[in-house]
Design a protein around this motif. Structure first.
Motif, PDB file in Angstrom:
ATOM      1  N   LEU A   1       1.601  -9.732  13.075  1.00 34.96           N
ATOM      2  CA  LEU A   1       2.437  -9.490  11.914  1.00 34.96           C
ATOM      3  C   LEU A   1       2.098  -8.167  11.260  1.00 34.96           C
ATOM      4  CD1 LEU A   1       1.318 -11.757   8.975  1.00 34.96           C
ATOM      5  CD2 LEU A   1       0.269 -11.951  11.194  1.00 34.96           C
ATOM      6  N   ALA A   2       3.046  -7.712  10.446  1.00 26.18           N
ATOM      7  CA  ALA A   2       2.832  -6.488   9.690  1.00 26.18           C
ATOM      8  C   ALA A   2       3.026  -6.817   8.233  1.00 26.18           C
ATOM      9  CB  ALA A   2       3.829  -5.420  10.120  1.00 26.18           C
ATOM     10  N   VAL A   3       2.212  -6.245   7.371  1.00 29.13           N
ATOM     11  CA  VAL A   3       2.370  -6.449   5.937  1.00 29.13           C
ATOM     12  C   VAL A   3       2.860  -5.152   5.332  1.00 29.13           C
ATOM     13  CG1 VAL A   3       1.230  -7.103   3.801  1.00 29.13           C
ATOM     14  CG2 VAL A   3       0.488  -8.109   5.963  1.00 29.13           C
ATOM     15  N   ILE A   4       4.020  -5.218   4.703  1.00 26.99           N
ATOM     16  CA  ILE A   4       4.559  -4.034   4.037  1.00 26.99           C
ATOM     17  C   ILE A   4       4.295  -4.186   2.547  1.00 26.99           C
ATOM     18  CG2 ILE A   4       6.615  -2.669   3.562  1.00 26.99           C
ATOM     19  CD1 ILE A   4       7.856  -3.664   6.057  1.00 26.99           C
ATOM     20  N   ASP A   5       3.686  -3.179   1.968  1.00 29.16           N
ATOM     21  CA  ASP A   5       3.484  -3.201   0.521  1.00 29.16           C
ATOM     22  C   ASP A   5       3.498  -1.768   0.030  1.00 29.16           C
ATOM     23  OD1 ASP A   5       3.102  -4.128  -1.976  1.00 29.16           O
ATOM     24  OD2 ASP A   5       0.979  -4.632  -1.738  1.00 29.16           O
ATOM     25  N   ASP A   6       4.192  -1.544  -1.060  1.00 26.42           N
ATOM     26  CA  ASP A   6       4.246  -0.221  -1.671  1.00 26.42           C
ATOM     27  C   ASP A   6       4.634   0.847  -0.637  1.00 26.42           C
ATOM     28  OD1 ASP A   6       4.147   1.570  -3.709  1.00 26.42           O
ATOM     29  OD2 ASP A   6       2.005   2.010  -3.403  1.00 26.42           O
ATOM     30  N   LYS A   7       5.744   0.623   0.040  1.00 17.90           N
ATOM     31  CA  LYS A   7       6.376   1.592   0.947  1.00 17.90           C
ATOM     32  C   LYS A   7       5.660   1.776   2.283  1.00 17.90           C
ATOM     33  CE  LYS A   7       7.371   4.068  -3.203  1.00 17.90           C
ATOM     34  NZ  LYS A   7       6.877   5.172  -3.994  1.00 17.90           N
TER      35      LYS A   7
ATOM     36  N   LYS B   1      11.624  -5.504   3.300  1.00 17.67           N
ATOM     37  CA  LYS B   1      11.518  -6.200   4.589  1.00 17.67           C
ATOM     38  C   LYS B   1      12.897  -6.395   5.195  1.00 17.67           C
ATOM     39  CE  LYS B   1       9.904  -9.935   2.791  1.00 17.67           C
ATOM     40  NZ  LYS B   1       9.801  -9.667   1.353  1.00 17.67           N
ATOM     41  N   SER B   2      13.794  -6.947   4.384  1.00 19.32           N
ATOM     42  CA  SER B   2      15.140  -7.215   4.907  1.00 19.32           C
ATOM     43  C   SER B   2      15.840  -5.913   5.255  1.00 19.32           C
ATOM     44  CB  SER B   2      15.952  -8.000   3.883  1.00 19.32           C
ATOM     45  OG  SER B   2      15.429  -9.288   3.758  1.00 19.32           O
ATOM     46  N   THR B   3      15.592  -4.875   4.460  1.00 18.43           N
ATOM     47  CA  THR B   3      16.207  -3.580   4.771  1.00 18.43           C
ATOM     48  C   THR B   3      15.734  -3.084   6.120  1.00 18.43           C
ATOM     49  OG1 THR B   3      16.176  -3.107   2.417  1.00 18.43           O
ATOM     50  CG2 THR B   3      16.560  -1.253   3.876  1.00 18.43           C
ATOM     51  N   LEU B   4      14.445  -3.260   6.386  1.00 14.68           N
ATOM     52  CA  LEU B   4      13.901  -2.839   7.683  1.00 14.68           C
ATOM     53  C   LEU B   4      14.607  -3.590   8.810  1.00 14.68           C
ATOM     54  CD1 LEU B   4      11.745  -1.012   8.921  1.00 14.68           C
ATOM     55  CD2 LEU B   4      10.210  -2.964   8.923  1.00 14.68           C
ATOM     56  N   LEU B   5      14.803  -4.887   8.592  1.00 14.07           N
ATOM     57  CA  LEU B   5      15.467  -5.699   9.608  1.00 14.07           C
ATOM     58  C   LEU B   5      16.912  -5.229   9.805  1.00 14.07           C
ATOM     59  CD1 LEU B   5      14.182  -7.980  11.166  1.00 14.07           C
ATOM     60  CD2 LEU B   5      15.315  -9.602   9.679  1.00 14.07           C
TER      61      LEU B   5
END
Lengths: 374, 249
Positions: free
Chosen positions: B212-218, B43-47
């Motif tokens: 919102l978006a949920v990121i899980d497993d790439k 998540k933080s990397t995306l930000l």
């Protein structure tokens, strides 16, 4: 983003000027609007109408600007004309907020010279007191450790000796070798003028053994280990490692402070010895090539003139210098506050103050030795 | 351009580890958009990728009308004045006072008089709920909650339209956290902000986020309003929103 367009209609007869602002009234354009208004002539004008009807966008800096426009136009009555409800609402909000905020005084407090002198004096006095308290705590911890020698952290002491003493051998040897060369070279020219070549041995022996060896060693260690201790312990303060140790019952005096001080105090004489030897060796080389004094002649004269006492006078200073360096460095390290700036400030303080303390201490030793006739 | 942030097919790798595998999402203007996911999902990397602190392997990022991955240095510098970023720990400049931290971007990027800047700084302090006298304190002298508020004021200094928040409520007590949420909503309305935030705080998400978006497993496993997400079932979503379902207080 559109640059705001400014149009003004001046009506001298009624003493009125109307300024039409259209486009974006945002942060980037405020200074250009300010300049535009500054260039207008307000002669014979007592009312300024500012028309904001054609504004596309206004951010809070724009609203603050409009709200505070009366500071720029002190002598005129200002009417804000606007029919956009959103902008009126924002202006009203800003106005209500800014009314409560008094920005006329500068944010930084300004004080008189006397206040500053007093403030700094009290600060210096408090620093001195806190150093004394650190010193007292240190002595008490020493005392406790001497009662229970099994609690001494021998492993840490050995580690610090390796890091701060053994790894400094090279730099100490090279530096004092060069100082020996320089001193011998400078004095050889003078001595040769009087044909007093042989006195180079007396000169070098006394100056290096008594003063230069210990001083150079102490100054290098102050720069090397002093800054290391302060920065390391300071970083541990910032990352709360010291607090973590405290909560786990590891006394920072026993774990951090005393091993470092003991390591330096114990081993400083060894470093001074190395400095003495390499300084004299440098001097001896110059004596041979510059003044034609052979090594065996140099050593013979040395043994004859320089007593062991001179060597001991230099060596005895070592532990005192070491104690000053280590305790000042650690004191400043423990004084680091919770920010990065503070590490830099304290490291500088630690090195400067320990070098100063070394020189003061050396002067005190000189007086003592003179009085005692040594 | 309807979307203020538009991400397409982002692939991120650290060495051989794939962090994001073709992630796409878009944020509408004026929206508060939350990104959630388990620890280490990127998540933080995306930000960080959104503010050009990290470059993805492939994909496209369109922010405020700029194509971030093809943008020149000058364009990115231009963009950097148009967004604000609130770091998780504030990242205030410790050598500057609170006042100077907020004033710095204004001093560097505008030619406003120091008097006007001081007005703006005091207004920004007031906006985030701090007093004018707090301005003379240094970051080491203020509490964690205050650090976040100052960091927010600094992020808002240049009147950005887009705000990035990295875990804005982490490390705050529940009362301060709710206060922060309300502050965010107020600012959104008042400054017409769009907000992209990474958060773990379910209360905060429920209170503030529009989508919102949920990121899980790439991958993004779900995207949409909170109700849409809750009705999607994956192990992470079930576990994360359990509290929400059982206790919708």
């Amino acid at each position: 983003m559109a640059q705001p367009l400014l149009v003004s209609h001046k009506n001298t007869a009624s003493g009125k000027i109307e300024i039409d602002v259209s486009g974006n009234l945002t942060l980037n354009y405020i200074s250009s609007i300010k300049r535009y208004i500054g260039e207008l002539s307000f002669e014979g004008i007592d009312t300024v109408d500012i028309n904001l009807d054609n504004i596309d966008n206004m951010d809070s800096s724009g609203a603050i600007f409009i709200d505070s426009i009366s500071t720029q136009l002190k002598n005129q009555k200002i009417n804000i004309i606007c029919h956009q409800s959103e902008i009126i609402k924002n202006l009203a909000l800003i106005h209500a907020k800014m009314k409560n905020i008094n920005t006329c005084e500068s944010v930084a407090d300004k004080h008189s010279l006397l206040y500053n002198v007093g403030f700094q004096s009290v600060k210096a006095y408090k620093t001195f007191l806190s150093f004394l308290s650190f010193f007292g705590e240190l002595n008490y911890s020493f005392y406790l450790l001497l009662l229970h020698p099994s609690k001494i952290r021998y492993k840490e002491i050995i580690f610090e000796i390796n890091a701060n003493i053994i790894k400094a051998f090279g730099i100490i040897a090279v530096t004092s070798f060069l100082v020996g060369v320089v001193v011998a070279y400078q004095s050889s020219i003078q001595l040769a003028k009087y044909g007093a070549n042989i006195f180079i041995v007396d000169m070098l022996g006394l100056s290096i053994l008594r003063e230069l060896g210990p001083l150079i060693t102490a100054i290098i260690i102050a720069g090397r280990s002093g800054s290391f201790f302060t920065a390391q312990i300071g970083a541990m303060k910032v990352t709360l490692e010291i607090d973590a140790m405290q909560t786990m019952g590891f006394d920072s005096m026993r774990f951090l402070v005393i091993p470092r001080i003991v390591a330096l105090v114990l081993m400083m004489p060894v470093l001074i010895f190395i400095a003495d030897i390499s300084g004299l060796f440098g001097g001896m080389l110059v004596a041979k090539y510059q003044l034609g004094i052979s090594a065996s002649f140099f050593i013979g004269r040395f043994l004859e003139i320089i007593s062991v006492k001179q060597f001991l006078v230099g060596i005895i200073k070592g532990p005192f210098f070491a104690f000053l360096i280590a305790s000042i460095a650690i004191y400043h390290g423990l004084n680091v506050k919770n920010d990065t700036q503070s590490i830099g400030v304290n490291t500088t303080k630690s090195v400067v103050e320990s070098i100063f303390a070394i020189i003061v201490c050396d002067a005190v030793f000189s007086i003592i030795f003179t009085v005692l006739g040594i | 351009m309807d979307y203020i942030v538009d991400i397409k097919d982002i692939v991120t790798k650290f060495g051989a580890t794939v962090v994001h595998d073709k992630i796409s999402l878009h944020v509408k203007s004026g929206e508060i958009y939350a990104i959630v996911g388990p620890s280490g999902c990127g998540k933080s990397t995306l930000l960080r990728e959104l503010v050009a602190l990290h470059k993805p392997v492939s994909g496209s990022i369109n922010i405020l009308g700029y194509n971030l991955l093809d943008a020149s240095y000058k364009q990115i510098q231009e963009l950097r004045k148009k967004w604000g970023f609130l770091f998780q720990n504030g990242a205030l400049f410790s050598s500057l006072s609170v006042y100077d931290n907020i004033a710095l971007p204004l001093i560097e990027y505008t030619d406003l008089s120091s008097k006007f800047i001081s007005k703006m700084v005091v207004y920004k302090l007031d906006l985030v709920g701090l007093k004018e006298s707090d301005g003379s304190l240094f970051p080491s002298e203020i509490s964690g909650g205050m650090v976040k508020k100052v960091a927010l004021a600094r992020a808002l200094a240049l009147e950005p339209r887009l705000l990035f928040l990295d875990e804005p409520t982490s490390g705050l007590d529940p009362i301060s956290a709710r206060e922060f949420d309300r502050l965010l909503l107020r600012l959104r309305e008042f400054l017409s902000l769009s907000v992209v935030m990474v958060s773990h705080d379910l209360h905060s998400i429920r209170l503030t986020a529009d989508r919102l978006a949920v990121i899980d497993d790439k991958h993004i496993v779900a995207q949409g309003s909170l109700d849409d997400i809750v009705n999607t079932h994956t192990p992470f979503i079930n576990a994360f929103f359990d509290a929400y379902n059982t206790n919708p207080s």
